[in-house]
Design a protein around this motif. Structure first.
Motif, PDB file in Angstrom:
ATOM      1  N   LEU A 172       0.829  -1.198   0.000  1.00  8.56           N
ATOM      2  CA  LEU A 172       0.000   0.000   0.000  1.00  8.56           C
ATOM      3  C   LEU A 172       0.866   1.252   0.000  1.00  8.56           C
ATOM      4  N   ARG A 173       0.513   2.181  -0.878  1.00 11.31           N
ATOM      5  CA  ARG A 173       1.175   3.487  -0.941  1.00 11.31           C
ATOM      6  C   ARG A 173       0.112   4.539  -0.671  1.00 11.31           C
ATOM      7  N   LEU A 174       0.231   5.268   0.430  1.00 18.59           N
ATOM      8  CA  LEU A 174      -0.818   6.149   0.910  1.00 18.59           C
ATOM      9  C   LEU A 174      -0.488   7.614   0.665  1.00 18.59           C
ATOM     10  N   ALA A 175      -1.514   8.386   0.288  1.00 18.73           N
ATOM     11  CA  ALA A 175      -1.362   9.823   0.049  1.00 18.73           C
ATOM     12  C   ALA A 175      -2.379  10.575   0.899  1.00 18.73           C
ATOM     13  N   PRO A 176      -1.943  11.250   1.977  1.00 18.49           N
ATOM     14  CA  PRO A 176      -2.878  12.035   2.796  1.00 18.49           C
ATOM     15  C   PRO A 176      -3.437  13.211   2.023  1.00 18.49           C
ATOM     16  N   TRP A 177      -4.586  13.709   2.487  1.00 18.31           N
ATOM     17  CA  TRP A 177      -5.271  14.804   1.815  1.00 18.31           C
ATOM     18  C   TRP A 177      -4.693  16.157   2.212  1.00 18.31           C
ATOM     19  N   CYS A 178      -4.692  17.061   1.239  1.00 17.74           N
ATOM     20  CA  CYS A 178      -4.423  18.483   1.478  1.00 17.74           C
ATOM     21  C   CYS A 178      -5.667  19.237   1.023  1.00 17.74           C
ATOM     22  N   MET A 179      -6.346  19.859   1.960  1.00 13.38           N
ATOM     23  CA  MET A 179      -7.631  20.492   1.666  1.00 13.38           C
ATOM     24  C   MET A 179      -7.516  22.011   1.662  1.00 13.38           C
ATOM     25  N   PRO A 180      -8.500  22.698   1.081  1.00  9.89           N
ATOM     26  CA  PRO A 180      -8.492  24.159   1.098  1.00  9.89           C
ATOM     27  C   PRO A 180      -8.340  24.697   2.520  1.00  9.89           C
TER      28      PRO A 180
END
Length: 449
Positions: A172-180
């Motif tokens: 698994l390769r995970l990408a956390p969110w970057c939100m406004p």
């Protein structure tokens, strides 16, 4: 996102009500996922259409696009939702002419108001469900997955515990969110997360959103859809998105941006172009459901990777009578999911399912890429080799792992799949049902058929 009753097979309101009447209660709630907008038969999504089937229970039903949900009256009351609100990101509590919430919650911030109240399984159950799910994915031939989320931040601990107790069936390769609204401190935290890893998982990249979904009216379009919607970006200030990408790129972090509409795709490409020779990383656009001719060649010119999901085409119809096509109109629906056009333009094209938006079966992804459905059916098929590359070598390029993954070669990771037929030359129908004899991830056999 896949908690509760699977509603992916529901095709109309009668089937929906029948499913809800017999749905199990989880902590008193009715939970469901995968509900197709087309099931409403062109009617607005509204809680009045389901209340009589719920017996007064609070309900939270995720629509298939992952960008909207339907909440019942008791669920709205529990969340204190009584009317419209203003959010820092593109989200909406849909209300009727009198200002009363219809139960239709559009985009993440609105959905979270009710979704955060739904019962959460115990940790041991979550671990067991995760291993069961990943094992099912391995049985279709998947050796790894790009996970576009960090699950509220507790996923690394969840994965670490699974690996303490045993092994992850998929890499698994995970990408956390970057939100406004992300400030310097938030970006610094995202950068610090990079490289956090276990034996078979790691954090690598950051996920951003430039728009939402066509059916929800939140895809960012060059001109409005048939309901007058779709002219706003997910980031109220698109320049703030560009600044976040610049900071992440300078720190050596790959970005993955959700961009479905033509305006959203154009803005992401413009942002990458603005990096110029300073760009350190290859960045990626997710979905690209409709894009005009003049943007195709820019993917290759800028080194931007296209990541697309052929099974999504099944939610549309060739005659454009589905909700996605009707909202866009014939012209934009006629340039749907241009996988082949992007490959012919020289782009790197990674393929996937976007589970749980569509089924995770690797064979279905390969087969549908070669025989697209609905609005994308005409002249958009990939060759057998292109489809296979999309799930292997091009997927590795998208993750920056082309030196260690994506093909079978000395010194590369032993991530491989053995099918009973040649996926390049077999017909799409044969490939969709091909028995998987062996799946191996990191040299460990994760499935044997």
């Amino acid at each position: 996102m896949a908690a509760g009753t699977d509603l992916t097979a529901v095709q109309d309101l009668d089937q929906l009500r029948a499913a809800l009447r017999t749905a199990p209660r989880t902590g008193g709630w009715v939970l469901g996922w995968g509900l197709d907008h087309n099931a409403f038969g062109g009617r607005p999504v509204h809680r009045d259409l389901i209340e009589d089937a719920l017996g007064g229970a609070p309900a939270f039903l995720r629509l298939y696009d992952g960008h909207s949900a339907l909440a019942s009256g008791p669920a709205l009351a529990a969340a204190g939702i009584t009317g419209p609100r203003t959010f820092a990101q593109r989200s909406e509590i849909v209300c009727d002419a009198d200002g009363r919430p219809t139960g239709h919650l559009v985009e993440h911030a609105a959905m979270e108001l009710a979704g955060s109240l739904t019962p959460r399984p115990p940790a041991a159950e979550r671990r067991a469900r995760l291993v069961e799910l990943l094992s099912a994915m391995a049985a279709t031939g998947l050796t790894g997955a790009h996970v576009m989320d960090l699950g509220g931040g507790d996923v690394p601990a969840l994965l670490a515990t699974v690996e303490y107790e045993g092994h992850l069936p998929l890499r698994l390769r995970l990408a956390p969110w970057c939100m406004p609204g992300a400030d310097e401190d938030t970006l610094a935290e995202l950068i610090e997360l990079q490289g956090r890893a276990g034996r078979h998982w790691q954090v690598g990249g950051v996920k951003l959103f430039m728009d939402g979904s066509v059916e929800g009216g939140t895809a960012w379009l060059e001109h409005a859809d048939c309901h007058g919607q779709g002219t706003d970006a997910f980031w109220p200030d698109p320049r703030a998105y560009a600044r976040a990408v610049r900071v992440l790129d300078a720190a050596g972090v790959r970005t993955v941006t959700h961009a479905i509409g033509d305006a959203a795709v154009r803005h992401v490409l413009d942002t990458v172009a603005g990096l110029g020779e300073r760009a350190r990383m290859r960045h990626r656009i997710e979905h690209i459901e409709t894009v005009p001719d003049d943007q195709l060649k820019r993917f290759a010119e800028l080194g931007v990777i296209a990541s697309m999901q052929p099974p999504h085409t099944a939610y549309t119809r060739a005659d454009h009578t589905d909700e996605w096509s009707k909202r866009l109109g014939d012209e934009r629906a006629g340039r749907a999911w241009r996988c082949r056009d992007l490959r012919d333009a020289g782009a790197v094209l990674a393929l996937g399912s976007d589970w749980p938006i569509a089924h995770h079966d690797a064979r279905q992804v390969l087969a549908t890429a070669r025989s697209p459905r609905g609005a994308a059916a005409a002249g958009r098929a990939l060759t057998g080799l292109m489809a296979l590359e999309g799930m292997t070598s091009h997927a590795a390029l998208a993750a920056g792992e082309e030196a260690v993954a994506g093909r079978i070669a000395p010194g590369f990771r032993a991530d491989l799949t053995a099918l009973t037929l040649d996926p390049v030359t077999a017909t799409p129908d044969e490939l969709a049902e091909a028995p998987v004899r062996l799946t191996m991830s990191g040299g460990r056999i994760t499935h044997r058929g």
